[in-house]
Scaffold this active site. Structure first.
Site, PDB file in Angstrom:
ATOM      1  N   ASP A  44      81.464  42.477  51.364  1.00  0.00           N
ATOM      2  CA  ASP A  44      82.358  41.633  50.581  1.00  0.00           C
ATOM      3  C   ASP A  44      82.970  42.519  49.494  1.00  0.00           C
ATOM      4  O   ASP A  44      82.494  43.630  49.251  1.00  0.00           O
ATOM      5  CB  ASP A  44      81.531  40.485  49.977  1.00  0.00           C
ATOM      6  CG  ASP A  44      82.316  39.653  48.995  1.00  0.00           C
ATOM      7  OD1 ASP A  44      83.422  39.202  49.340  1.00  0.00           O
ATOM      8  OD2 ASP A  44      81.823  39.449  47.866  1.00  0.00           O
ATOM      9  N   ASP A  92      84.994  41.214  46.016  1.00  0.00           N
ATOM     10  CA  ASP A  92      84.832  40.688  44.658  1.00  0.00           C
ATOM     11  C   ASP A  92      83.383  40.273  44.423  1.00  0.00           C
ATOM     12  O   ASP A  92      82.827  39.469  45.181  1.00  0.00           O
ATOM     13  CB  ASP A  92      85.726  39.469  44.441  1.00  0.00           C
ATOM     14  CG  ASP A  92      87.201  39.783  44.581  1.00  0.00           C
ATOM     15  OD1 ASP A  92      87.955  39.458  43.668  1.00  0.00           O
ATOM     16  OD2 ASP A  92      87.607  40.348  45.615  1.00  0.00           O
ATOM     17  N   ASP A  96      77.683  38.623  47.932  1.00  0.00           N
ATOM     18  CA  ASP A  96      77.091  38.024  46.731  1.00  0.00           C
ATOM     19  C   ASP A  96      77.150  36.510  46.724  1.00  0.00           C
ATOM     20  O   ASP A  96      76.909  35.888  45.688  1.00  0.00           O
ATOM     21  CB  ASP A  96      77.787  38.559  45.467  1.00  0.00           C
ATOM     22  CG  ASP A  96      79.149  37.915  45.240  1.00  0.00           C
ATOM     23  OD1 ASP A  96      79.945  37.860  46.204  1.00  0.00           O
ATOM     24  OD2 ASP A  96      79.407  37.461  44.111  1.00  0.00           O
TER      25      ASP A  96
END
Length: 235
Positions: free
Chosen positions: A12, A14, A169
């Site tokens: 991922d 961001d 996240d």
């Protein structure tokens, strides 16, 4: 317990590789001012992150905002997102971790819910030459947890599912990984607390507290005939 060894890492963006929240907050508030709506705190913007730009902007707008105002807000985003990157940086230890993965010949990809143009720009500026390929949201790549982007990235990198790990996240990242049949690693430094992940497919297979801990999951160094520190295709 010995960690499994993977030769392909898909990340991922961001909240995993880059801390983009300061610039997301600046851009969102610029748009809210431009369309005559009240600004949001950084904590509020954080709560909207993870489901793509359109969802973030629609949540930032006041409830009951007319559709034409919401569309104008999205147009401003599309016109100006490329101006907002000065306060975005890799998390501490990310660059060293990516360099070590490349030295080991690990293939590195990015699959993000950020729009493709935003992914292209921010990775080229903040992580130049550190990943082999990247995908963002587009008409061909729906937002995670849909596994389409992850599957497309594996195909582009020539990766096998049992040798690929997805690192993110959010619960959506974990679900995307599991929907694609991958081992899912959650990072503890991002925008969401892995301890709160719950629900079908959202539990990570492992949690790491610092970027260097990801190296325990990487395959040992491979022969690199080009001597460039990367088995995958260079950007």
């Amino acid at each position: 317990m010995t960690a499994r060894a993977f030769d392909t890492f898909i990340f991922d963006l961001d909240g995993t590789l880059l801390d983009t929240l300061p610039d997301l907050t600046l851009l969102a508030n610029r748009i809210l001012r431009d369309v005559g709506c009240p600004e949001r705190t950084q904590a509020e913007i954080l709560s909207f992150v993870g489901n793509g730009v359109r969802r973030l902007m629609y949540q930032a707008l006041p409830e009951g905002t007319p559709e034409d105002t919401a569309e104008r807000a999205m147009q401003i985003w599309n016109d100006h997102f490329q101006e907002y990157y000065e306060h975005t940086f890799p998390y501490p230890g990310i660059e060293d971790m990516l360099r070590e993965l490349r030295l080991r010949g690990v293939r590195i990809g990015v699959v993000s819910n950020k729009l493709q143009a935003g992914v292209d720009q921010i990775v080229s500026v903040k992580l130049p030459g550190m990943v082999d390929d990247m995908l963002g949201e587009s008409p061909m790549v729906p937002r995670k947890p849909d596994p389409t982007g992850v599957n497309m990235m594996m195909q582009a990198l020539g990766a096998a599912p049992d040798r690929t790990v997805y690192v993110g996240d959010s619960e959506g990242d974990m679900r995307a990984a599991h929907n694609a049949g991958l081992f899912a690693i959650a990072v503890a430094w991002g925008y969401n607390d892995p301890a709160g992940f719950a629900g079908e497919g959202a539990l990570p297979d492992a949690v790491v507290e610092a970027p260097e801990e990801l190296l325990a999951f990487a395959a040992a160094a491979q022969a690199d005939p080009d001597m460039d520190g990367a088995i995958g295709a260079d950007l």
